[in-house]
Scaffold this motif. Structure first.
Motif, short mmCIF file in Angstrom:
data_model
loop_
_atom_site.label_atom_id
_atom_site.label_comp_id
_atom_site.label_asym_id
_atom_site.label_seq_id
_atom_site.Cartn_x
_atom_site.Cartn_y
_atom_site.Cartn_z
N UNK A 187 0.81 -1.21 0.00
CA UNK A 187 0.00 0.00 0.00
C UNK A 187 0.85 1.27 0.00
N UNK A 188 2.15 1.11 -0.28
CA UNK A 188 3.02 2.27 -0.41
C UNK A 188 2.63 3.09 -1.65
N UNK A 189 2.74 4.41 -1.57
CA UNK A 189 2.56 5.22 -2.79
C UNK A 189 3.56 4.79 -3.85
N UNK A 190 3.18 4.96 -5.11
CA UNK A 190 4.01 4.49 -6.21
C UNK A 190 5.39 5.14 -6.24
N UNK A 191 5.50 6.36 -5.72
CA UNK A 191 6.78 7.07 -5.78
C UNK A 191 7.63 6.90 -4.53
N UNK A 192 7.25 5.99 -3.64
CA UNK A 192 8.02 5.74 -2.42
C UNK A 192 8.64 4.35 -2.48
N UNK A 193 9.97 4.24 -2.48
CA UNK A 193 10.61 2.93 -2.49
C UNK A 193 10.44 2.23 -1.15
N UNK A 194 10.46 0.91 -1.19
CA UNK A 194 10.31 0.15 0.05
C UNK A 194 11.61 0.07 0.83
N UNK A 195 12.74 0.20 0.15
CA UNK A 195 14.05 0.17 0.81
C UNK A 195 14.89 1.33 0.28
N UNK A 196 15.78 1.83 1.14
CA UNK A 196 16.56 3.02 0.80
C UNK A 196 18.05 2.77 0.96
N UNK A 197 18.85 3.60 0.28
CA UNK A 197 20.27 3.68 0.56
C UNK A 197 20.52 4.94 1.37
N UNK A 198 21.35 4.85 2.39
CA UNK A 198 21.55 5.98 3.31
C UNK A 198 22.97 6.53 3.20
N UNK A 199 23.12 7.84 3.24
CA UNK A 199 24.46 8.42 3.26
C UNK A 199 25.28 7.84 4.41
N UNK A 200 26.44 7.31 4.11
CA UNK A 200 27.26 6.65 5.11
C UNK A 200 28.25 7.61 5.74
N UNK A 201 27.74 8.77 6.18
CA UNK A 201 28.59 9.77 6.80
C UNK A 201 27.88 10.37 7.99
N UNK A 202 28.53 11.39 8.58
CA UNK A 202 27.94 12.07 9.71
C UNK A 202 26.70 12.86 9.30
N UNK A 203 25.94 13.29 10.30
CA UNK A 203 24.67 13.97 10.02
C UNK A 203 24.86 15.31 9.33
N UNK A 204 26.06 15.87 9.39
CA UNK A 204 26.34 17.12 8.69
C UNK A 204 26.27 16.94 7.17
N UNK A 205 26.30 15.69 6.69
CA UNK A 205 26.39 15.45 5.25
C UNK A 205 25.15 15.94 4.51
N UNK A 206 24.00 16.02 5.19
CA UNK A 206 22.79 16.49 4.52
C UNK A 206 22.94 17.96 4.13
N UNK A 207 23.51 18.77 5.04
CA UNK A 207 23.77 20.16 4.71
C UNK A 207 24.86 20.26 3.66
N UNK A 208 25.91 19.44 3.78
CA UNK A 208 26.99 19.46 2.80
C UNK A 208 26.49 19.15 1.40
N UNK A 209 25.61 18.18 1.31
CA UNK A 209 25.02 17.81 0.01
C UNK A 209 24.21 18.96 -0.56
N UNK A 210 23.39 19.60 0.30
CA UNK A 210 22.57 20.71 -0.17
C UNK A 210 23.44 21.87 -0.63
#
Length: 588
Positions: A46-69
């Motif tokens: 029942x997942x929405x079509x655009x939501x994957x059931x499994x994900x790959x996660x950035x393998x770094x510290x939490x600062x990486x989200x800001x660094x990526x942006x």
């Protein structure tokens, strides 16, 4: 398994990916399979079509989200607060400068840096700067009193505290005082009249109130120089990133330890649940960052989305409507009390500003169906209920945003999240569809444990499964419904009474504005049901009429044997949730 490395802006980001065909035939990115197979995970269908059931996660510290942006959208506005506006490139530079400042003040990897701030851009700079310096962030609430701040600083051994200058009176002066306090000011982003009032408050609470003890007081902006720092090497996702106080699933005050992996995973899950739109959204961020719900759904997920965060330091319905009209946000994480207040103001026809909204996820407390429907009617947005707890990052469930949500439920478990309902007295006994028991969750967002409390951790965490302390049910399609808190369950003469069920009926009585139900000791039945009522203004309340009303709507054992009328509103926390524990303690 493939390893992909993205580098730039001083923030190399790694993804561990495995291609996998999900149940819809689409490709998902997987770090580790959670064995999501069979009838144990009916929600995947029942997942929405655009939501994957499994994900790959950035393998770094939490600062990486800001660094990526900052790398991908450097000139996009990252955050607006009052008259301040920072791009992602600027926020990244200021975070690096903060990291350098912390290091110069003696902060070393593994040290703790406490933040005692409202929502403002400096919160993100200080938080990411502490992580870049290798430190763990301690989330302190401006709603605390000095003794509570002191206990938190002492328990976490925080060396540096970053706070708003007008909150200086909350900084302890005893042995729990931090070595250094960095004082942030928002004076320069206020209008002239507000600036004068702020200056007076700063004079009274900061300059005259500065402690005379050994704490070193410094201004946040003085000494901040734009420098480039290398992110900590070998920053494993299992390292502590955040310590935040919570009531705990047992109701005892504790401090939750969330790792870098926990924070990144939960932000990534929310980002994908929201459709993986990147650098497109404007997010209204009025949920407090010092709470896990606001931190993840607004700050962390917002950076993952590369959204523009419209910040305000407190929820004021008039101000929030002004922000809607000025900035046209598309995403609004909220709590039910906010939606109730907004509905009341929107009934006068001032709806143009909120029509930009596309989605609203409500959490923190149960979302009444009528409140959700009314706000959706006003805004045109998809309004769903989500669920979580600080021990799980906090988000574990959310309603689908594709129009298939089911009112009254908390929706489906997020990608890579397992959930089950088990017998109250035996966690190994998994219950069937629509049976009520304790909710257990498991996933990459679940905490490492409670700070310095291994026994308490063992009580709630076993084999990766977190006992939430909430009573829930799951239907055959995998939609979960929260029934009540396990500790709030009333057992009278052997019968289970769920307070939320009784409260909903009580609220249907014309004179009752709100109600709370608790169990109080009884020598015969073990516990008896007690109701505390908040009456509607000007209402005529007659208890015999209420009892007659209840007699046709509740079984005899569920009906309150004791009814108390409160003076004014019921006690609530800052999210608007009624504090049943305080009402219970009043009868102890």
């Amino acid at each position: 398994m493939r390893r992909i490395r993205l580098s730039g802006t001083g923030a190399a980001i790694e993804f561990l990916l495995r291609e996998d065909l999900g149940p819809k035939g689409g490709r998902g990115m997987v770090v580790a399979s959670a064995n999501l197979v069979g009838n144990a995970t009916p929600w995947l269908d029942h997942y929405p079509a655009n939501v994957p059931t499994h994900l790959g996660y950035p393998a770094r510290g939490a600062w990486c989200l800001l660094g990526r942006a900052a790398e991908e959208s450097p000139q996009r506005v990252a955050c607006r607060h009052l008259q301040a506006s920072w791009t992602y490139a600027e926020l990244w530079r200021r975070s690096q400068a903060a990291a350098t400042r912390f290091t110069e003040l003696g902060v070393r990897p593994g040290d703790r840096v406490a933040l005692l701030l409202p929502n403002m851009p400096e919160y993100l700079a200080a938080m990411n700067g502490a992580w870049l310096a290798g430190a763990t962030v301690v989330a302190a609430s401006p709603l605390m009193v000095p003794s509570e701040v002191g206990r938190l600083l002492a328990a976490t051994r925080a060396r540096v505290l970053v706070t708003l200058d007008v909150l200086a009176g909350l900084v302890p002066e005893d042995e729990s005082a931090p070595e250094t306090v960095l004082a942030v000011s928002m004076r320069d982003r206020l209008g002239n009249l507000q600036r004068a009032g702020y200056a007076l408050a700063r004079l009274l609470k900061f300059r005259l109130g500065r402690p005379s003890g050994p704490t070193r007081w410094l201004d946040w902006d003085n000494g901040l120089t734009e420098t480039t720092v290398d992110p900590p090497s070998g920053c494993e996702s299992g390292r502590p990133a955040l310590i935040l106080p919570t009531g705990g699933t047992t109701g005892v005050p504790r401090s939750v330890v969330l790792t870098h992996g926990n924070l990144v995973a939960n932000a990534w899950q929310v980002y994908h649940w929201s459709g993986r739109r990147t650098a497109e959204d404007t997010l209204l961020a009025v949920l407090p960052f010092f709470h896990s719900y606001g931190l993840t759904t607004c700050a962390m997920a917002g950076m993952a989305m590369q959204a523009t965060l419209i910040m305000h330091h407190r929820f004021q319905v008039g101000t929030v409507l002004d922000l809607f009209e000025r900035y046209r946000p598309t995403i609004f994480p909220a709590v039910p009390a906010m939606l109730v207040a907004l509905n009341e103001r929107l009934r006068d026809g001032r709806v143009d500003g909120v029509r930009s909204l596309e989605s609203c996820i409500s959490g923190g407390a149960g979302l009444p169906v009528d409140v959700a429907e009314e706000f959706s009617d006003h805004s045109g947005a998809v309004v769903v209920e989500g669920y979580g707890l600080s021990e799980a990052g906090p988000v574990t469930h959310a309603g689908p945003l594709d129009g298939t949500s089911r009112p009254g439920t908390i929706g489906l478990p997020l990608p890579d999240t397992l959930a089950r309902v088990v017998a109250i007295d035996d966690r190994s006994q998994v219950l069937g569809p629509n049976e009520v028991g304790q909710l257990l969750v498991k996933g990459p967002q679940v905490m490492a444990g409670y700070l310095d409390a291994p026994r308490a951790t063992e009580e709630v965490l076993a084999d990766g499964w977190l006992a939430t302390g909430d009573l829930a049910s799951c239907d055959a399609d995998g939609f979960f419904t929260i029934v009540d808190r396990l500790k709030d369950l009333v057992i009278t003469s052997g019968f289970n009474v769920y307070p939320a069920e009784v409260e909903e009926v009580l609220r249907g009585f014309p004179a009752v504005a709100d109600a709370a139900v608790v169990g109080v000791p009884d020598p015969v039945s073990g516990e008896r049901v007690k109701a505390i009522l908040s009456l509607s203004p000007g209402a005529k309340y007659v208890e015999s009429e209420l009892q007659s009303y209840l007699s046709t709507r509740l079984s005899r054992y569920k009906r309150p044997r004791e009814i108390e009328v409160a003076e004014g509103d019921l006690p609530r926390n800052f999210l608007g949730k009624v504090l049943r524990r305080e009402l219970r303690d009043g009868d102890a």
